[in-house]
Design an enzyme around this catalytic site. Structure first.
Site, PDB file in Angstrom:
ATOM      1  CG  HIS A 306      -2.136   0.852   0.949  1.00  0.00           C
ATOM      2  ND1 HIS A 306      -1.928   2.363   1.227  1.00  0.00           N
ATOM      3  CD2 HIS A 306      -3.235   0.480   0.717  1.00  0.00           C
ATOM      4  CE1 HIS A 306      -3.238   2.933   0.997  1.00  0.00           C
ATOM      5  NE2 HIS A 306      -4.128   1.729   0.647  1.00  0.00           N
ATOM      6  CG  ASP A 363      -8.375  -4.263  -2.742  1.00  0.00           C
ATOM      7  OD1 ASP A 363      -9.420  -3.987  -2.445  1.00  0.00           O
ATOM      8  OD2 ASP A 363      -7.341  -3.368  -3.396  1.00  0.00           O
TER       9      ASP A 363
HETATM   10  N1  ACO Z   1       3.909  -7.815  -4.789  1.00  0.00           N
HETATM   11  C1  ACO Z   1       5.514  -7.782  -5.090  1.00  0.00           C
HETATM   12  N2  ACO Z   1       6.233  -6.702  -4.897  1.00  0.00           N
HETATM   13  C2  ACO Z   1       5.686  -5.444  -4.778  1.00  0.00           C
HETATM   14  C3  ACO Z   1       4.328  -5.335  -4.318  1.00  0.00           C
HETATM   15  C4  ACO Z   1       3.472  -6.622  -4.504  1.00  0.00           C
HETATM   16  N3  ACO Z   1       2.158  -6.416  -4.354  1.00  0.00           N
HETATM   17  N4  ACO Z   1       3.794  -4.276  -3.999  1.00  0.00           N
HETATM   18  C5  ACO Z   1       5.107  -3.439  -4.001  1.00  0.00           C
HETATM   19  N5  ACO Z   1       6.109  -4.345  -4.470  1.00  0.00           N
HETATM   20  C6  ACO Z   1       7.443  -3.843  -4.292  1.00  0.00           C
HETATM   21  C7  ACO Z   1       7.866  -3.254  -5.533  1.00  0.00           C
HETATM   22  O1  ACO Z   1       8.290  -3.913  -6.647  1.00  0.00           O
HETATM   23  C8  ACO Z   1       9.234  -2.086  -5.181  1.00  0.00           C
HETATM   24  O2  ACO Z   1      10.200  -2.868  -5.061  1.00  0.00           O
HETATM   25  P1  ACO Z   1      11.592  -2.359  -5.386  1.00  0.00           P
HETATM   26  O3  ACO Z   1      11.676  -1.389  -4.045  1.00  0.00           O
HETATM   27  O4  ACO Z   1      12.538  -3.484  -5.245  1.00  0.00           O
HETATM   28  O5  ACO Z   1      11.396  -1.795  -6.627  1.00  0.00           O
HETATM   29  C9  ACO Z   1       8.412  -1.854  -3.661  1.00  0.00           C
HETATM   30  O6  ACO Z   1       7.629  -3.048  -3.191  1.00  0.00           O
HETATM   31  C10 ACO Z   1       7.722  -0.875  -3.407  1.00  0.00           C
HETATM   32  O7  ACO Z   1       6.474  -0.922  -4.458  1.00  0.00           O
HETATM   33  P2  ACO Z   1       6.016   0.394  -5.134  1.00  0.00           P
HETATM   34  O8  ACO Z   1       5.372   0.063  -6.506  1.00  0.00           O
HETATM   35  O9  ACO Z   1       7.065   1.374  -5.388  1.00  0.00           O
HETATM   36  O10 ACO Z   1       4.981   0.833  -4.255  1.00  0.00           O
HETATM   37  P3  ACO Z   1       3.894   2.175  -4.250  1.00  0.00           P
HETATM   38  O11 ACO Z   1       3.683   2.779  -3.174  1.00  0.00           O
HETATM   39  O12 ACO Z   1       4.119   2.908  -5.487  1.00  0.00           O
HETATM   40  O13 ACO Z   1       2.551   0.995  -4.825  1.00  0.00           O
HETATM   41  C11 ACO Z   1       0.816  -0.364  -4.691  1.00  0.00           C
HETATM   42  C12 ACO Z   1       1.543   0.635  -4.003  1.00  0.00           C
HETATM   43  C13 ACO Z   1       0.419  -0.013  -6.118  1.00  0.00           C
HETATM   44  C14 ACO Z   1      -0.419  -0.581  -3.860  1.00  0.00           C
HETATM   45  C15 ACO Z   1       1.662  -1.762  -4.622  1.00  0.00           C
HETATM   46  O14 ACO Z   1       2.033  -2.354  -3.492  1.00  0.00           O
HETATM   47  C16 ACO Z   1       1.039  -2.841  -5.552  1.00  0.00           C
HETATM   48  O15 ACO Z   1       0.976  -2.755  -6.963  1.00  0.00           O
HETATM   49  N6  ACO Z   1       0.126  -3.832  -5.043  1.00  0.00           N
HETATM   50  C17 ACO Z   1      -0.682  -4.831  -5.475  1.00  0.00           C
HETATM   51  C18 ACO Z   1      -1.698  -4.389  -6.212  1.00  0.00           C
HETATM   52  C19 ACO Z   1      -2.890  -3.928  -4.958  1.00  0.00           C
HETATM   53  O16 ACO Z   1      -3.085  -4.728  -3.966  1.00  0.00           O
HETATM   54  N7  ACO Z   1      -3.366  -2.955  -4.854  1.00  0.00           N
HETATM   55  C20 ACO Z   1      -4.473  -2.385  -4.012  1.00  0.00           C
HETATM   56  C21 ACO Z   1      -4.060  -1.150  -3.204  1.00  0.00           C
HETATM   57  S1  ACO Z   1      -5.159  -0.922  -1.980  1.00  0.00           S
HETATM   58  C22 ACO Z   1      -6.404  -0.195  -2.566  1.00  0.00           C
HETATM   59  O17 ACO Z   1      -6.316   0.550  -3.592  1.00  0.00           O
HETATM   60  C23 ACO Z   1      -7.715  -0.114  -2.140  1.00  0.00           C
END
Ligand code: ACO
Length: 428
Positions: A306, A363
């Protein structure tokens, strides 16, 4: 509060610091460009406040979520979705009289214009319910055109808000009935908000729906937990679109479109697709975790991580309790539940997820709960939209109530070609 000082090119610029009621501080850069010619750059708005807001407080590091000061845990347990909607929109818990008026307004607006029913016939059976929902919500502006005046009219807004909150539930249920080829079921005035939705979704002339109190309660909690989440992607969209002074219905339609994406509200459907994929392809949980960590793969563990919560998502904790209750009550033997719990354990003990503070988000459990309720997976994001609607409306209202009112218009750092002359096609 002391100003922040920016030193640049031999000069100092004093930037006012603004403090919120929970101690959150921000540097106000509104005049920075006028004074220094500089703008700020923050791709993805990772550290940019777009407004001041008194609606929702989140402390992502401590796993805190409050609506208008009330902890989410108390609201999810003790409140009803319409009452929480009132709280978000009007800023206080309703008195008995206010609640009765609000409830009456919801009841009076629960049906949709009969002509709008024909819209459903025009959609293919395969249409995604989010596409139908966004279309129908925008179409409300056609059927209920008295939606905006230059002078802010409280009564018009109250009606628009109630109309949306009540009709979105009817539209959602009708889109489901259409997709399975069954006749629509009209709302009942004697049922509460959540029971009425379940009734319209599942009742049929040949098989009356057997309403279960704990399912109704779980749905009530789910909607409350989704009701607002400050300046996320869809809410910021509603504010930005609404700042052009377009009507509320069209602003909400834009929010629904933003919510649909798999990185936002669409994640709840992706979670179930992912769990089914693991089950059907016979993948192990370990393999799935490895794939999520592989930077050459586009695969992510949906339902994890998140932007704001770097601790457990408090909404996920509440939903896990609801899930346990329903699993026990209905003696659910569902392989997806087992896979989900195994996946959660594996991720929570894996260094990659620990280092990046990736915890289950709302979620992760909502999809499984909806599945137990009998709701098909392409409706999950629709349920999210129904829940989030009061928050969008509250944020839209707050923006319109805040003076001076300005259209949202970010800036950019241009990185394209500098001036060049047009070359006729034969000379290229
Ligand atoms: N699975 C694997 N790796 C992940 C995940 C995941 N679900 N989420 C983040 N990471 C990793 C990224 O690859 C990144 O790694 P790095 O630092 O080695 O490059 C690091 O964690 C940070 O991730 P970001 O994408 O920069 O985090 P951001 O804050 O931009 O994204 C998000 C947040 C979009 C929710 C992300 O965690 C994600 O894509 N999760 C999966 C989708 C999801 O569940 N979305 C629902 C969110 S809750 C809502 O909207 C109600």
């Amino acid at each position: 509060m002391k100003d922040a000082i920016l030193r640049y090119d031999g000069r100092e610029y004093a930037l006012p610091v603004v403090e919120g009621s929970e101690g959150e501080r921000a540097v106000d850069i509104a005049n920075l460009r006028n004074d220094s010619g500089l703008i700020t750059l923050d791709v993805g708005y990772q550290n940019t406040g777009s407004c001041k807001s008194a609606i929702t407080f989140i402390d992502g590091d401590r796993g805190i979520l409050r609506y208008r000061g009330y902890p989410i845990e108390e609201l999810a347990e003790l409140s009803t979705f319409p009452e929480t909607a009132f709280l978000l929109i009007y800023g206080h818990l309703p008195s008995r009289e206010e609640r009765a008026v609000f409830s009456q307004r919801l009841t009076e607006n629960s049906m949709i214009h009969e002509e709008m029913l024909r819209f459903f016939d025009g959609f293919p059976l395969t249409a995604h319910p989010m596409a139908i929902l966004s279309t129908m919500v925008n179409a409300l502006a056609v059927y209920y055109p008295r939606y905006f005046t230059d002078d802010w009219e409280v009564a018009t807004f109250d009606l628009m808000a109630a109309r949306l909150i009540s009709k979105i539930r009817t539209i959602a249920a009708y889109s489901y009935k259409h997709s399975i080829g069954e006749p629509v079921v009209y709302p009942r005035h004697d049922l509460n908000y959540c029971a009425n939705f379940l009734y319209m979704m599942f009742n049929s002339p040949v098989k009356p729906y057997d309403m279960d109190e704990d399912i109704v309660k779980a749905l009530n909690a789910l909607l409350i937990l989704h009701a607002d989440h400050e300046q996320n992607c869809s809410t910021s969209t509603v504010r930005l679109v609404g700042s052009s002074m377009v009507n509320l219905y069209s602003s909400i339609c834009a929010g629904i479109c933003a919510l649909w994406g798999p990185l936002h509200g669409g994640a709840n459907q992706q979670v179930i697709d992912m769990l089914e994929g693991i089950r059907d392809q016979g993948l192990t949980v370990r393999k799935c975790i490895e794939q999520a960590k592989d930077k050459n793969s586009r695969f992510r563990l949906f339902g994890f991580g998140h932007r704001v919560y770097k601790n457990y998502d408090p909404r996920a904790r509440i939903l896990k309790d609801k899930l346990d209750l329903l699993v026990r009550k209905f003696n659910v033997k569902e392989p997806l539940v087992d896979i989900a719990l195994e996946l959660e354990q594996a991720a929570l003990t894996d260094d990659y997820f620990i280092e990046r503070k990736l915890y289950p988000n709302v979620d992760f459990y909502s999809g499984i709960l909806y599945r137990i309720m009998g709701i098909p997976s392409d409706m999950y994001t629709v349920l999210f939209a129904i829940g989030r609607l009061p928050g969008w409306i509250a944020q839209w209202k707050e923006m319109h109530d805040t003076l001076p009112f300005r259209i949202g218009r970010p800036r950019q750092v241009y990185t394209g070609e500098t001036l060049r002359s047009y070359v006729p096609i034969d000379a290229r």
